[in-house]
Design a protein around this motif. Structure first.
Motif, PDB file in Angstrom:
ATOM      1  N   THR A  49     -33.401   1.238 108.572  1.00 53.32           N
ATOM      2  CA  THR A  49     -34.434   0.689 108.968  1.00 53.32           C
ATOM      3  C   THR A  49     -35.427   1.835 109.450  1.00 53.32           C
ATOM      4  O   THR A  49     -35.095   2.661 109.843  1.00 53.32           O
ATOM      5  N   ASN A  50     -36.714   1.882 108.939  1.00 56.85           N
ATOM      6  CA  ASN A  50     -37.619   2.822 109.114  1.00 56.85           C
ATOM      7  C   ASN A  50     -38.955   2.218 109.872  1.00 56.85           C
ATOM      8  O   ASN A  50     -39.027   1.124 109.960  1.00 56.85           O
ATOM      9  N   SER A  51     -39.957   3.175 110.294  1.00 56.57           N
ATOM     10  CA  SER A  51     -41.012   2.658 111.073  1.00 56.57           C
ATOM     11  C   SER A  51     -41.972   1.595 110.277  1.00 56.57           C
ATOM     12  O   SER A  51     -42.525   0.682 110.869  1.00 56.57           O
ATOM     13  N   ASN A  52     -41.937   1.743 109.052  1.00 52.31           N
ATOM     14  CA  ASN A  52     -42.816   0.720 108.279  1.00 52.31           C
ATOM     15  C   ASN A  52     -42.203  -0.752 108.440  1.00 52.31           C
ATOM     16  O   ASN A  52     -42.952  -1.777 108.262  1.00 52.31           O
ATOM     17  N   ASP A  53     -40.693  -0.717 108.468  1.00 52.27           N
ATOM     18  CA  ASP A  53     -40.110  -2.137 108.398  1.00 52.27           C
ATOM     19  C   ASP A  53     -40.575  -2.750 109.676  1.00 52.27           C
ATOM     20  O   ASP A  53     -40.897  -4.094 109.736  1.00 52.27           O
ATOM     21  N   PHE A  54     -40.837  -1.987 110.859  1.00 51.85           N
ATOM     22  CA  PHE A  54     -41.305  -2.354 112.231  1.00 51.85           C
ATOM     23  C   PHE A  54     -42.828  -2.935 111.919  1.00 51.85           C
ATOM     24  O   PHE A  54     -43.107  -3.970 112.565  1.00 51.85           O
ATOM     25  N   GLU A  55     -43.567  -2.001 111.269  1.00 54.34           N
ATOM     26  CA  GLU A  55     -44.777  -2.474 111.293  1.00 54.34           C
ATOM     27  C   GLU A  55     -45.251  -3.628 110.514  1.00 54.34           C
ATOM     28  O   GLU A  55     -45.945  -4.449 110.758  1.00 54.34           O
TER      29      GLU A  55
END
Length: 100
Positions: free
Chosen positions: A23-29
């Protein structure tokens, strides 16, 4: 409330557990952006955790309310979200080169 559960006051920062290692920050965004702007994500892959800072406490509260009805899934894993004890995430110091 069980004796093991401590009530953490609302905060614009959320603590996520059960975070997939890829998981990366874009997934959370993408997953949380419908509730408000995701300001910053600090990933802790070693512990499958992350801290997510929203623009405001209202957005974070909406996420917490919503996840009780519809679990939030990122990369096939149901994320466990709660308010963080932190009121903001300290950003890493960026090294800037200055040319005189």
């Amino acid at each position: 409330m069980s004796s093991r559960t401590l009530e953490v006051p609302p905060s614009k920062v959320l603590h996520a557990r059960n975070v997939s290692p890829n998981t990366n920050s874009n997934d959370f965004e993408q997953a949380l952006g419908k509730f408000g702007k995701v300001e910053f994500v600090f990933l802790i892959p070693k512990f499958q955790q992350a801290l997510i800072e929203m623009t405001d406490e209202k957005s974070a509260s909406e996420i917490i309310k919503s996840k009780q009805i519809t679990p939030i899934t990122i990369n096939g894993q149901q994320i466990i979200l709660n308010f963080s004890k932190s009121k903001e995430i300290k950003r890493p110091i960026e090294t800037q080169q200055t040319h005189s």
